[in-house]
Design an enzyme around this catalytic site. Structure first.
Site, PDB file in Angstrom:
ATOM      1  N   HIS A 171       0.846  -1.187   0.000  1.00  0.00           N
ATOM      2  CA  HIS A 171       0.000   0.000   0.000  1.00  0.00           C
ATOM      3  C   HIS A 171       0.882   1.237   0.000  1.00  0.00           C
ATOM      4  O   HIS A 171       1.985   1.221   0.542  1.00  0.00           O
ATOM      5  CB  HIS A 171      -0.922   0.001   1.231  1.00  0.00           C
ATOM      6  CG  HIS A 171      -2.009   1.020   1.162  1.00  0.00           C
ATOM      7  ND1 HIS A 171      -1.825   2.315   1.583  1.00  0.00           N
ATOM      8  CD2 HIS A 171      -3.277   0.941   0.694  1.00  0.00           C
ATOM      9  CE1 HIS A 171      -2.948   2.991   1.395  1.00  0.00           C
ATOM     10  NE2 HIS A 171      -3.840   2.180   0.858  1.00  0.00           N
ATOM     11  N   ASP A 195      -8.001  -4.316  -0.715  1.00  0.00           N
ATOM     12  CA  ASP A 195      -8.397  -4.837  -2.023  1.00  0.00           C
ATOM     13  C   ASP A 195      -8.111  -6.325  -2.160  1.00  0.00           C
ATOM     14  O   ASP A 195      -8.727  -7.007  -2.986  1.00  0.00           O
ATOM     15  CB  ASP A 195      -7.668  -4.088  -3.138  1.00  0.00           C
ATOM     16  CG  ASP A 195      -8.121  -2.645  -3.255  1.00  0.00           C
ATOM     17  OD1 ASP A 195      -9.330  -2.407  -3.121  1.00  0.00           O
ATOM     18  OD2 ASP A 195      -7.272  -1.769  -3.472  1.00  0.00           O
TER      19      ASP A 195
END
Length: 450
Positions: free
Chosen positions: A327, A386
């Protein structure tokens, strides 16, 4: 008759001309100390503004990586989720109230806000027929953008930037995003795929998550756990600081003084990108490719070898990425993924997909070490939200075309809060600087050009 331009040899030559004359020497970025992606060399974002809507923590005070923390209006996301779930209550409307208005609603305020959102779940007369069904497309995000901009023509106060009017517009869009998304899919599935089309009316008695499942399914039926997990997914995707691409887009476009519909359409265009909201689709597609290329899905060595091929650009889309891992902000862990994981496991059991969950868990465990072997990383790598959201949507029988729109259904709440914040606090158009590195060039008359 299709009159659109096509990709011809001429078009390819013109594109090559763009490359020849627009490529910038990468060394110049270092020379001018340009923060590419508005991030420094360690990945930390350049400070571009202030917000009191949400807060992200990924490093300890001494600068060392730590487990990620996410706060909505100062409340840890874990406590928020635990609060509404322990009371067996859907969280979407409650958390939306918190993000937009800055405090948790009491029972009366919560009830009134739910009624307000329910009243907004209606589209103009014949809108579905004239807009959604007229030009169906597989791209639901483009359909959302088109529908948002078309809704502006039904609003007599489109350009009125008074806060009550902007709030009215934003709450209306929060209410209708689920309808537009699901109806657009049904139109596409019918006209382009030959499937049946269902246009169910939403129920004013149900939450946003429950209504999505009601609108999507032919029989309008769903289990309590399905609605609960979808509601959780929406809450976890609602907001993530002012610096994420689509929220920053909202700030930038809002600062120009444009209308709400244009600002939200711009944010949708940002969210659509595979580096942002489209990432969960890539995770699902990556796992589909893994299943095709790994003979024994329980063999860690074989799965690890596939992941290594991914990182070496030898498998899937050859981008060198293990989608869902890592991320831009978090290092050791993404708090949204941590929260999500337990509920994903429960849904997998209900759906008879525990073996699929075990595979996801194995990849989550193996991927950080594989990435560390092949890449120089300045912070930890962990699963992001995700990684599991696409798996959840597949278990909920959401079609792939609706994965990113579900992100938009949630994130428009954050965009609303940030649009209001920008209008309340800022008085300057956002205009960062770009250093020109162009060389002088003389004008040559047409008759003298080569």
């Amino acid at each position: 008759m299709n009159t659109m331009l096509s990709i011809t040899p001429q078009m390819e030559e013109l594109a090559e001309e763009c490359v020849r004359n627009s490529t910038i020497n990468p060394a110049l970025y270092k020379e001018y100390d340009v923060k590419r992606g508005l991030r420094d060399i360690n990945g930390k974002g350049v400070l571009a503004g202030l917000t009191n809507i949400s807060k992200i923590v990924s490093f300890a005070p001494d600068g060392s990586p730590c487990d990620g923390e996410l706060y909505y209006r100062g409340i840890p996301i874990e406590k928020l989720v635990k609060g509404f779930m322990s009371d067996d209550r859907k969280g979407f409307e409650e958390v939306a109230y918190l993000l937009i208005f800055g405090r948790l609603p009491n029972e009366e305020e919560h009830r009134a806000f739910r009624k307000l959102i329910a009243r907004g779940r209606t589209l103009p007369t014949n809108f579905v027929r004239d807009v959604v069904m007229k030009a169906p497309t597989h791209d639901m995000m483009n359909m959302l953008s088109r529908s948002v901009l078309t809704l502006a023509s039904y609003d007599n106060s489109t350009d009125n930037l008074s806060l009550p009017n902007v709030l009215r517009q934003c709450l209306m869009l929060i209410s209708v995003f689920p309808l537009i998304s699901v109806y657009s899919y049904h139109a596409y599935n019918h006209y382009e795929c030959g499937g049946s089309m269902y246009i169910h009316y939403p129920s004013d008695k149900l939450s946003t998550a429950s209504n999505i499942l009601r609108l999507l399914r032919p029989d309008m039926q769903y289990s309590p756990l399905e609605a609960r997990v979808l509601d959780l997914a929406l809450v976890l995707h609602m907001e993530h600081g002012g610096g994420n691409n689509s929220t920053f887009t909202t700030h930038v476009v809002t600062s120009s003084g444009t209308d709400t519909y244009s600002a939200m359409a711009a944010a949708l265009g940002s969210l659509k990108g595979p580096k942002h909201g489209g990432a969960n689709i890539k995770v699902v597609q990556m796992f589909q490719d893994l299943r095709k290329n790994v003979s024994d899905l329980t063999d860690e060595a074989e799965v690890r070898a596939y992941l290594l091929r991914l990182v070496r650009r030898e498998a899937f889309d050859q981008k060198g990425l293990i989608y869902g891992m890592g991320h831009a902000v978090y290092s050791l862990s993404d708090p949204r993924a941590r929260i999500f994981k337990n509920f994903v496991a429960a849904l997998a059991r209900e759906k008879g997909r525990s073996a699929d969950y075990d595979l996801y868990e194995m990849v989550e465990r193996l991927a950080p070490a594989v990435i560390a072997e092949e890449r120089h990383i300045y912070k930890g790598v962990s699963a992001n939200v995700d990684f599991y959201s696409g798996f959840v949507y597949s278990m909920l029988d959401l079609p792939l075309e609706l994965y990113t729109p579900m992100f938009a259904v949630a994130r428009i709440v954050g965009w609303t809060a940030h649009r209001m914040e920008e209008l309340i606090n800022a008085d300057k158009i956002i205009r960062p600087a770009y250093q020109s590195v162009v060389s002088p060039m003389e004008y040559v008359r047409m008759s003298e050009r080569a």
